[in-house]
Structures are given as structure tokens and as C-alpha cells.
Design a protein around this motif. Structure first.
Motif, PDB file in Angstrom:
ATOM      1  N   PRO A 107      -4.424  -8.331  -4.007  1.00  0.00           N
ATOM      2  CA  PRO A 107      -3.360  -7.499  -4.583  1.00  0.00           C
ATOM      3  C   PRO A 107      -3.935  -6.200  -5.142  1.00  0.00           C
ATOM      4  N   GLY A 108      -3.156  -5.155  -5.101  1.00  0.00           N
ATOM      5  CA  GLY A 108      -3.498  -3.924  -5.795  1.00  0.00           C
ATOM      6  C   GLY A 108      -4.343  -2.911  -5.064  1.00  0.00           C
ATOM      7  N   GLY A 123       0.799  -1.226   0.000  1.00  0.00           N
ATOM      8  CA  GLY A 123       0.000   0.000   0.000  1.00  0.00           C
ATOM      9  C   GLY A 123       0.828   1.271   0.000  1.00  0.00           C
ATOM     10  N   PHE A 124       0.246   2.309  -0.561  1.00  0.00           N
ATOM     11  CA  PHE A 124       0.907   3.614  -0.623  1.00  0.00           C
ATOM     12  C   PHE A 124       0.863   4.302   0.736  1.00  0.00           C
ATOM     13  N   PHE A 125       1.694   5.309   0.891  1.00  0.00           N
ATOM     14  CA  PHE A 125       1.652   6.188   2.052  1.00  0.00           C
ATOM     15  C   PHE A 125       2.196   7.538   1.630  1.00  0.00           C
ATOM     16  N   GLU A 178     -13.305   2.937   1.968  1.00  0.00           N
ATOM     17  CA  GLU A 178     -12.056   2.524   1.314  1.00  0.00           C
ATOM     18  C   GLU A 178     -11.339   3.772   0.814  1.00  0.00           C
ATOM     19  N   LEU A 179     -10.032   3.586   0.567  1.00  0.00           N
ATOM     20  CA  LEU A 179      -9.187   4.707   0.149  1.00  0.00           C
ATOM     21  C   LEU A 179      -8.205   4.226  -0.907  1.00  0.00           C
TER      22      LEU A 179
END
Length: 122
Positions: A77-78, A30-32, A117-118
Motif C-alpha cells: 500500500p501507499g 497510484g497517482f497519474f 522508483e517514482l
């Protein structure tokens, strides 16, 4: 991405416009937000200090909710990040102060209370 964080499970924290706090579990993918990269050790120190007897199971989300956090987990995934738990009580003043002391703590432009969700940081 920071080399120490590439491909590993990493939890980071953020506040919303209502002052709520959320924990985001990256699942190694996941992004941050960029400031988290610089201050990842502070995020880790706080999240690792939270009592979590159910680490390694899906019940861990309730451990974090029990201390007053919203919990989002990256859906493999994703993605995206999906809401897994909502606070069971108000976070302690000590936990809030520890989190507020994280330099450049990400601020979400909205409310975690209405988020399911984000897929991108706002």
C-alpha cells in the motif's frame, strides 16, 4: 481522480526525454498526471491491445517489456511506482505512433533508463 478510475487497476503511458515509453500500472491506488484523466480511454485502448498472455500474474510485466516498454507498478500500500521490467527490444513503429497520438501524453523530465522508483511526477 476520475470516477471511472477510482479504486480500479488502470494502466497509463508516458514518454521520457530520451523518447522511451513506459507503462504505469496504478494497482487502483497510484497517482497519474491530470491529462491522463481526460484521455484515460485512449490509454486503456492501447494498453489493452498489447498482447499479455500472463495477465493476472507478475509475468505480465515481461509481456509489456517484450513489446518495448519500461514497466512501473504501484507498490501497495501507499506506493511508490517501482520498476518491474525494462524493454527487451525497441517498440514497433506502429506502437510508438499509437502512443504518440494520445492527446497530452505525459512527458517525464528525465530518463526511465535510470529510474528505479517514482513517488511523484516530475
Amino acid at each position: 481522480m476520475h470516477p471511472d478510475l477510482d479504486g480500479i487497476e488502470f494502466d497509463w503511458l508516458a514518454r521520457d526525454t530520451d523518447g522511451n515509453i513506459a507503462l504505469f500500472a496504478t494497482a487502483g491506488e497510484g497517482f497519474f498526471p491530470a491529462p491522463v484523466t481526460t484521455h484515460h480511454a485512449k490509454h486503456s485502448a492501447i494498453t489493452e491491445a498489447i498482447p499479455s498472455p500472463h495477465t493476472g500474474t507478475e509475468k505480465v510485466w515481461s509481456d509489456y517489456a517484450a513489446v518495448g516498454l519500461y514497466v512501473f507498478d504501484w507498490d501497495l500500500p501507499g506506493g511508490p511506482y517501482k520498476l518491474r521490467a525494462t524493454p527487451m527490444k525497441q517498440a514497433s513503429s506502429e506502437l510508438v505512433a499509437d502512443i504518440a497520438a494520445v492527446p497530452q501524453l505525459p512527458r517525464f523530465n528525465g530518463s526511465f533508463a535510470s529510474l528505479k522508483e517514482l513517488s511523484q511526477w516530475q
